[in-house]
Design a protein around this motif. Sequence first.
Motif, PDB file in Angstrom:
ATOM      1  N   GLY A  72       0.814  -1.211   0.000  1.00 18.39           N
ATOM      2  CA  GLY A  72       0.000   0.000   0.000  1.00 18.39           C
ATOM      3  C   GLY A  72       0.845   1.257   0.000  1.00 18.39           C
ATOM      4  O   GLY A  72       1.723   1.430   0.853  1.00 18.39           O
ATOM      5  N   LYS A  73       0.591   2.121  -0.971  1.00 17.70           N
ATOM      6  CA  LYS A  73       1.228   3.442  -1.012  1.00 17.70           C
ATOM      7  C   LYS A  73       0.200   4.440  -0.503  1.00 17.70           C
ATOM      8  O   LYS A  73      -0.633   4.935  -1.254  1.00 17.70           O
ATOM      9  N   THR A  74       0.240   4.713   0.791  1.00 17.39           N
ATOM     10  CA  THR A  74      -0.876   5.407   1.422  1.00 17.39           C
ATOM     11  C   THR A  74      -0.462   6.551   2.326  1.00 17.39           C
ATOM     12  O   THR A  74      -1.023   7.636   2.263  1.00 17.39           O
ATOM     13  N   VAL A  75       0.524   6.315   3.183  1.00 18.16           N
ATOM     14  CA  VAL A  75       0.910   7.328   4.170  1.00 18.16           C
ATOM     15  C   VAL A  75       2.400   7.592   4.078  1.00 18.16           C
ATOM     16  O   VAL A  75       3.210   6.663   3.980  1.00 18.16           O
ATOM     17  N   ARG A  76       2.760   8.865   4.117  1.00 15.84           N
ATOM     18  CA  ARG A  76       4.149   9.302   4.099  1.00 15.84           C
ATOM     19  C   ARG A  76       4.575   9.585   5.531  1.00 15.84           C
ATOM     20  O   ARG A  76       4.007  10.433   6.218  1.00 15.84           O
ATOM     21  N   GLY A  77       5.557   8.837   6.011  1.00 16.02           N
ATOM     22  CA  GLY A  77       6.027   9.033   7.375  1.00 16.02           C
ATOM     23  C   GLY A  77       6.702  10.375   7.549  1.00 16.02           C
ATOM     24  O   GLY A  77       7.400  10.847   6.659  1.00 16.02           O
ATOM     25  N   ARG A  78       6.496  10.967   8.719  1.00 17.14           N
ATOM     26  CA  ARG A  78       7.113  12.266   9.001  1.00 17.14           C
ATOM     27  C   ARG A  78       7.681  12.263  10.411  1.00 17.14           C
ATOM     28  O   ARG A  78       7.029  11.858  11.367  1.00 17.14           O
ATOM     29  N   ALA A  79       8.918  12.757  10.520  1.00 17.25           N
ATOM     30  CA  ALA A  79       9.559  12.892  11.821  1.00 17.25           C
ATOM     31  C   ALA A  79       9.277  14.285  12.388  1.00 17.25           C
ATOM     32  O   ALA A  79       8.918  15.203  11.656  1.00 17.25           O
ATOM     33  N   LYS A 102      -0.005  12.491  14.987  1.00 17.66           N
ATOM     34  CA  LYS A 102      -0.692  12.416  13.704  1.00 17.66           C
ATOM     35  C   LYS A 102      -0.387  11.099  13.009  1.00 17.66           C
ATOM     36  O   LYS A 102       0.552  10.390  13.370  1.00 17.66           O
ATOM     37  N   LEU A 103      -1.183  10.772  12.014  1.00 17.92           N
ATOM     38  CA  LEU A 103      -0.997   9.529  11.277  1.00 17.92           C
ATOM     39  C   LEU A 103       0.402   9.437  10.688  1.00 17.92           C
ATOM     40  O   LEU A 103       1.034   8.371  10.714  1.00 17.92           O
ATOM     41  N   ALA A 104       0.912  10.544  10.179  1.00 16.83           N
ATOM     42  CA  ALA A 104       2.246  10.532   9.576  1.00 16.83           C
ATOM     43  C   ALA A 104       3.318  10.206  10.603  1.00 16.83           C
ATOM     44  O   ALA A 104       4.312   9.542  10.298  1.00 16.83           O
ATOM     45  N   GLY A 105       3.138  10.657  11.831  1.00 19.86           N
ATOM     46  CA  GLY A 105       4.097  10.359  12.890  1.00 19.86           C
ATOM     47  C   GLY A 105       4.037   8.906  13.325  1.00 19.86           C
ATOM     48  O   GLY A 105       5.076   8.265  13.547  1.00 19.86           O
ATOM     49  N   TYR A 106       2.831   8.371  13.461  1.00 20.82           N
ATOM     50  CA  TYR A 106       2.683   6.949  13.794  1.00 20.82           C
ATOM     51  C   TYR A 106       3.323   6.087  12.710  1.00 20.82           C
ATOM     52  O   TYR A 106       4.046   5.136  13.008  1.00 20.82           O
ATOM     53  N   SER A 107       3.073   6.449  11.456  1.00 20.60           N
ATOM     54  CA  SER A 107       3.620   5.681  10.339  1.00 20.60           C
ATOM     55  C   SER A 107       5.137   5.749  10.332  1.00 20.60           C
ATOM     56  O   SER A 107       5.817   4.751  10.069  1.00 20.60           O
TER      57      SER A 107
END
Length: 370
Positions: free
Chosen positions: A279-286, A293-298
């Motif tokens: 799945g190409k769905t969420v871009r992780g963010r530090a 946020k979802l990006a942080g969890y990812s």
Amino acid sequence: PRPRCAVCTMRACPVESSTLTRAAPSGVSRRGRITGARVPRGRAGSAPASSAVDVPGVDSWKNDRLTFGGHGVDRVRAPANAPPIVILGGFGNNSKDYVAPFGNADVSLAASLENRGFDVQVVALERKEWAKILRAVFSFGFYTGKGTTEPGYTWYLEAVEDAVEKALKARPDASQVDIVAHSAGGWLARAYIGGALNEVEYAKPFRYLAREPQRREPFPEAPYANYAKKVRHLVTLGAPHRVAPGANDATRGALAWVDERWPGAAFKDQGVSYTCVAGKTVRGRAGKEFQKKLAGYSHNSYVQVCGEGDMVVGDAVVPCEYATLDGAENILLEGVFHSMSKVGTYDEDSRECWYGSDEVVDAWLQRLAA
């Protein structure tokens, strides 16, 4: 710094000699088959190939995520005499997650497959059974990072064998099954097909305490069961198929052992077909601003698998590249999440599309109808 991969944005793509197929979005006239950009992989530790094709959809990122927009594939119908499908659950999941998630059988993966004419058997799992992986703490490999599927995951492989036998018994005309394996079920399915159960010394006293519970080489005197003969096709959904060197391996070496012992599509030449869905769905963010946020969890989830998470793309749990195998047909689905549950939970409906959603399954199920 190295340039990032066009698909997963990692600085070093780990998979070699493979291709990734992006499912066509809805509205595109690509009926009856999945096509898309084929993206060459870079060698682990090297920059990605410069010929990588840019994957459409990057302009539709919003809040570091993509939304599922369909796949342009006709509804699949099971062909006559289609093998029964055995569903393998992921880490922490139970059977109900695939039969009646959140008490609603109508939206289950099993129901989606049955409504398309397939016979389905789900591996019997209870959530509390995952505590059995703690058996591995008595083994030497748990502390050296050189563990195997014995003793922590043998119970799971035994449950898979029980489900396969039940599926075949219910269908006397069938000699093989198709396996659809979600998350950790994917790499454990590879262990099952490879015959990891053949290497368990059941008669050994205190086998959980063994210094080397499994050998790196087969037991030459053992009467081997050929589990690969029972499987026609393996489909993995968001499965972490490898762990990057230096990353935190929660399996304490078991996953690495499986990938080393039966790498890639190991039994392809023996007739087992492999399809891996990512799945190409969420871009992780530090960063602190993304922690809740979802990006942080990812980001944190991706770090566990591949050692990096900032700007890495995946299904919110597993990075795209680590959900693929050399020699398999690897399918990329935009906007599809890892699980039916809200991230970080097992009992709260995410209300998002995941690999087993009814509107998603045809994108990979058609491989089993061929």
